[in-house]
Design an enzyme around this catalytic site. Structure first.
Site, PDB file in Angstrom:
ATOM      1  CG  HIS A 357      -1.674  -1.297   1.389  1.00 12.51           C
ATOM      2  ND1 HIS A 357      -2.502  -1.840   0.439  1.00 12.51           N
ATOM      3  CD2 HIS A 357      -1.649  -2.191   2.412  1.00 12.51           C
ATOM      4  CE1 HIS A 357      -2.969  -3.006   0.870  1.00 12.51           C
ATOM      5  NE2 HIS A 357      -2.460  -3.238   2.047  1.00 12.51           N
ATOM      6  CB  CYS A 358       2.318   3.399  -1.654  1.00 15.01           C
ATOM      7  SG  CYS A 358       2.029   2.740  -3.300  1.00 15.01           S
ATOM      8  CD  GLN A 359       1.949   1.708   6.477  1.00 15.08           C
ATOM      9  OE1 GLN A 359       1.693   0.534   6.210  1.00 15.08           O
ATOM     10  NE2 GLN A 359       1.588   2.257   7.628  1.00 15.08           N
TER      11      GLN A 359
END
Length: 394
Positions: A357-359
């Site tokens: 999730h592109c964290q």
């Protein structure tokens, strides 16, 4: 939680999304990545392109003048939608999305405001788009001999900002804090009013509002923020458009650098239509619907031993009085990998996000499945998803 009147309201809205009507067997649960578009938005774009398409600010004929006026009116519409208390002082700038908007703040404003020895605070468990631009700005200044310290935003056990610890980070050299309104993994409202109280009246605050605008009422006056940035496509408009709102209260007045090229006129038209649609539907009711659906999902997941729900553990029960998720529920299966689980759900017609999730680096180290809901999702869809997940609860 779902009275008949509210269900009828939701059914009437769902019918306005052609893609969902055309494929009733598919369940779209990835609205945090991009929201589906109502017919009113599609009609507005088609109407513009077939009746008055021209370049804004670059002609004296009727179509060009009308397009220029549309862009000006769109800025006023965005300002009103955000509850701008001082539109004569603030600025609405169109960008191609949240990432570009945040990078524009970093490149065209922040690097000119910081001095040697200054400090900024960055949320390294939020989206990478809200961490990398600030680090890039600091690296650029370092090459010029200007040393700026980057402090990591502290988080509490519920993955909210730890405002008590944050107070201990604030010094007389703290100039800027990057924040998120609604977290893209945990779904929580990060309580920016409390954050402003913690850092004091002078520090500049930038807000990534990609997961809040279009999902719940957003009031920039209540936030007391200096920059609010969001993507149009996550607010039911077309891809490739977004907004950078600047309060122009602290520091020098924001002005984008470079030459202003041709704006994404059809995208901006779609954004105005989307904001009109959202206002007519009622953002408070939309938020109530998605929060209730999310609570139904977490309540079901907490009863399945094979699953771990990420985020605040005190808000899993449907009747939890503490902070609830704004339509975003992220979870893992203890035995099935998240990517595999994503493929299993896709085979059943459920479209979810399954990855990291592109964290940024303070976030989760293991991939997970994210379900993100919007007003077009139904109670039946959530219950069917739970039935499938329960079948994998071994």
């Amino acid at each position: 939680m779902f009275p008949d009147e509210l269900r009828c309201w939701q059914e009437g809205l769902r019918e306005q999304f052609p893609i969902l009507v055309a494929e009733p067997g598919q369940v779209y649960l990835d609205s945090a990545a991009t929201a589906q578009k109502p017919q009113a938005v599609l009609d507005a774009v088609t109407g513009y392109l077939t009746s008055e398409n021209a370049n804004a600010g670059r002609g004296t004929y009727r179509w060009a003048n009308r397009t220029t006026a549309l862009i000006d009116q769109a800025r006023e519409r965005v300002s009103a939608f955000l509850g701008d208390p001082s539109p004569s002082r603030s600025g609405v700038h169109f960008v191609n999305g949240t990432t570009e908007g945040l990078r524009t703040v970093a490149r065209d404003w922040l690097v000119h405001e910081l001095r040697d020895g200054d400090e900024i605070i960055v949320p390294f468990a939020d989206h990478t788009a809200n961490t990398m631009p600030w680090q890039e700005a600091v690296d650029l200044l370092a090459r010029q001999g200007v040393r700026v310290a980057v402090r990591e935003m502290p988080y509490d056990a519920a993955h909210d900002y730890d405002t008590r610890a944050l107070r201990g980070l604030i010094t007389e050299r703290t100039r800027f804090i990057a924040t998120t309104h609604v977290h893209h993994v945990y779904g929580g409202d990060m309580n920016l009013a409390r954050l402003r109280a913690a850092v004091g009246p002078d520090v500049v605050i930038s807000v990534d509002a990609a997961q809040s605008v279009g999902h719940l009422p957003v009031d920039v006056a209540a936030m007391d923020a200096d920059f609010v940035v969001f993507s149009g496509h996550k607010a039911m408009a077309l891809p490739g458009t977004g907004v950078l709102w600047a309060a122009n209260r602290r520091g020098t007045r924001f002005s984008p650098g470079g030459w202003s090229g041709t704006p994404n006129t059809s995208g901006i038209v779609s954004l105005v239509a989307a904001l009109d649609w959202l206002d007519a539907a009622g953002l408070a009711r939309i938020a109530s619907w998605t929060v209730a659906l999310g609570a139904r999902l977490t309540d079901g997941l907490r009863k399945l031993p094979a699953y771990e729900v990420l985020g605040c553990q005190r808000s899993l029960a449907a009747d939890s009085p503490v902070q609830q998720r704004h339509g975003i529920v992220t979870f893992r299966h203890h035995a099935i990998g998240s990517n595999d689980l994503g493929f299993i759900l896709a085979a059943e017609g459920f479209m979810v996000r399954s990855d990291g999730h592109c964290q940024a680096h303070q976030g989760e180290k293991t991939s997970s499945v994210r379900v993100s809901l919007h007003v077009y999702n139904t109670v039946d869809e959530v219950d069917r998803l739970l039935d499938i997940l329960a079948g994998l609860d071994d």
